[in-house]
Write a protein that holds these residues in place. Sequence first.
Motif, short mmCIF file in Angstrom:
data_model
loop_
_atom_site.label_atom_id
_atom_site.label_comp_id
_atom_site.label_asym_id
_atom_site.label_seq_id
_atom_site.Cartn_x
_atom_site.Cartn_y
_atom_site.Cartn_z
N SER A 159 -43.66 -107.98 37.14
CA SER A 159 -44.26 -107.59 35.87
C SER A 159 -44.01 -106.11 35.61
O SER A 159 -44.24 -105.28 36.49
N PRO A 160 -43.53 -105.73 34.41
CA PRO A 160 -43.29 -104.32 34.12
C PRO A 160 -44.59 -103.56 33.91
O PRO A 160 -45.58 -104.12 33.48
N GLU A 161 -44.54 -102.27 34.21
CA GLU A 161 -45.69 -101.42 33.95
C GLU A 161 -45.64 -100.98 32.50
O GLU A 161 -44.83 -101.44 31.72
N SER A 162 -46.51 -100.03 32.12
CA SER A 162 -46.58 -99.62 30.72
C SER A 162 -46.66 -98.10 30.61
O SER A 162 -47.32 -97.45 31.39
N SER A 163 -45.94 -97.54 29.65
CA SER A 163 -46.03 -96.12 29.31
C SER A 163 -45.62 -95.99 27.85
O SER A 163 -45.51 -96.98 27.15
N SER A 164 -45.38 -94.77 27.36
CA SER A 164 -45.07 -94.65 25.94
C SER A 164 -44.01 -93.59 25.69
O SER A 164 -43.85 -92.65 26.45
N ASP A 165 -43.26 -93.73 24.57
CA ASP A 165 -42.30 -92.72 24.13
C ASP A 165 -42.09 -92.86 22.64
O ASP A 165 -42.86 -93.51 21.95
N THR A 166 -41.05 -92.26 22.10
CA THR A 166 -40.85 -92.25 20.65
C THR A 166 -39.60 -93.00 20.23
O THR A 166 -39.04 -92.77 19.17
N SER A 167 -39.10 -93.91 21.05
CA SER A 167 -37.91 -94.68 20.69
C SER A 167 -38.23 -95.73 19.65
O SER A 167 -39.38 -96.07 19.43
N SER A 168 -37.21 -96.27 19.00
CA SER A 168 -37.45 -97.31 18.00
C SER A 168 -36.64 -98.55 18.36
O SER A 168 -36.77 -99.06 19.45
N ALA A 169 -35.79 -99.03 17.47
CA ALA A 169 -35.07 -100.29 17.69
C ALA A 169 -33.94 -100.09 18.70
O ALA A 169 -33.15 -99.16 18.62
N TRP A 170 -33.87 -101.02 19.65
CA TRP A 170 -32.83 -100.98 20.68
C TRP A 170 -31.87 -102.15 20.45
O TRP A 170 -32.24 -103.17 19.89
N LYS A 171 -30.65 -102.00 20.95
CA LYS A 171 -29.67 -103.09 20.93
C LYS A 171 -28.84 -103.00 22.20
O LYS A 171 -28.80 -101.96 22.88
N ASP A 223 -29.34 -106.37 27.99
CA ASP A 223 -29.89 -107.53 27.28
C ASP A 223 -31.16 -107.11 26.55
O ASP A 223 -31.83 -106.16 26.95
N ILE A 224 -31.46 -107.82 25.45
CA ILE A 224 -32.68 -107.58 24.68
C ILE A 224 -33.45 -108.90 24.62
O ILE A 224 -32.91 -109.92 24.21
N LYS A 225 -34.69 -108.86 25.05
CA LYS A 225 -35.54 -110.04 25.06
C LYS A 225 -36.65 -109.91 24.03
O LYS A 225 -37.05 -108.81 23.66
N GLU A 226 -37.15 -111.06 23.56
CA GLU A 226 -38.31 -111.05 22.68
C GLU A 226 -39.52 -110.56 23.46
O GLU A 226 -39.66 -110.82 24.65
N ALA A 227 -40.38 -109.83 22.79
CA ALA A 227 -41.58 -109.33 23.43
C ALA A 227 -42.54 -110.48 23.71
O ALA A 227 -42.45 -111.55 23.10
N SER A 228 -43.45 -110.25 24.64
CA SER A 228 -44.44 -111.27 24.97
C SER A 228 -45.71 -110.58 25.44
O SER A 228 -45.66 -109.52 26.07
#
Length: 239
Positions: free
Chosen positions: A77-89, A121-126
């Motif tokens: 399971s990934p941990e959590s933090s924050s930044d200012t990024s937007s859309a990734w590809k 790879d880009i996965k849908e959030a959950s």
Amino acid sequence: MTNPYQASPPPQPPPFTPGAPQRRGSNKFVVFLVLALVVGGAYGASKVLGADKGKSSTSTSASASPSAKPTAKDPGSPESSSDTSSAWKVGDCGGPDASKGADAYKRTGCSDSGASFKAIDIKEASILPGSIQCPAGTDVMIEVSISYNGGKSSGIPTNTVCGRNLSNEHPGDAGAGGGQLVKGDCVTSQAKEVPCGGSGALKVLGLVKTKEECPSGTTDPIRLTISVGRPYDVICTDG
């Protein structure tokens, strides 16, 4: 002689004369009162809406972190933090964002000095982190989300970025001891991922739902605490 017991008839209203002006004072007052209420209500509503508009704002942000080391409770399971990024590809690069925290990341150019990984790879959030399975070789997992109120809240997850280090260090490779747990990795008897070859390391032969599904050669299946969304509940090992 006038009869003293005869009642006098009530006074009669004046006859209606076409074209004569009529009394409209009370009607004008009612119309004025209604108009005043409508105008006052509209003004109050505009002030409330204006205040709400000034207080609320929406911003796009992202949460990025290395994938967590698996444990007996919830491996991978990934941990959590924050930044200012937007859309990734796929193909985007990113690196640490010290201004947002020790575990925060941001998008960068792949040739930038701060770039440390590339999205493979880009996965849908959950809302169930354990249900997101990145491909083998994923070294970091990036949770992208939209934040409200100027980014002060944790935000709503939108995507998960599976990243691979640009350096030669790849803890997500099978047996390397990091990333999400995959077939070919090694764990301790407590289901903690460790590099293969170390003392007490058990080779992972499969990740299944029940012990009966473990492949041939399994000697020590490890049953995990049930976690909603995780695709497996048993680690099949050859310890």
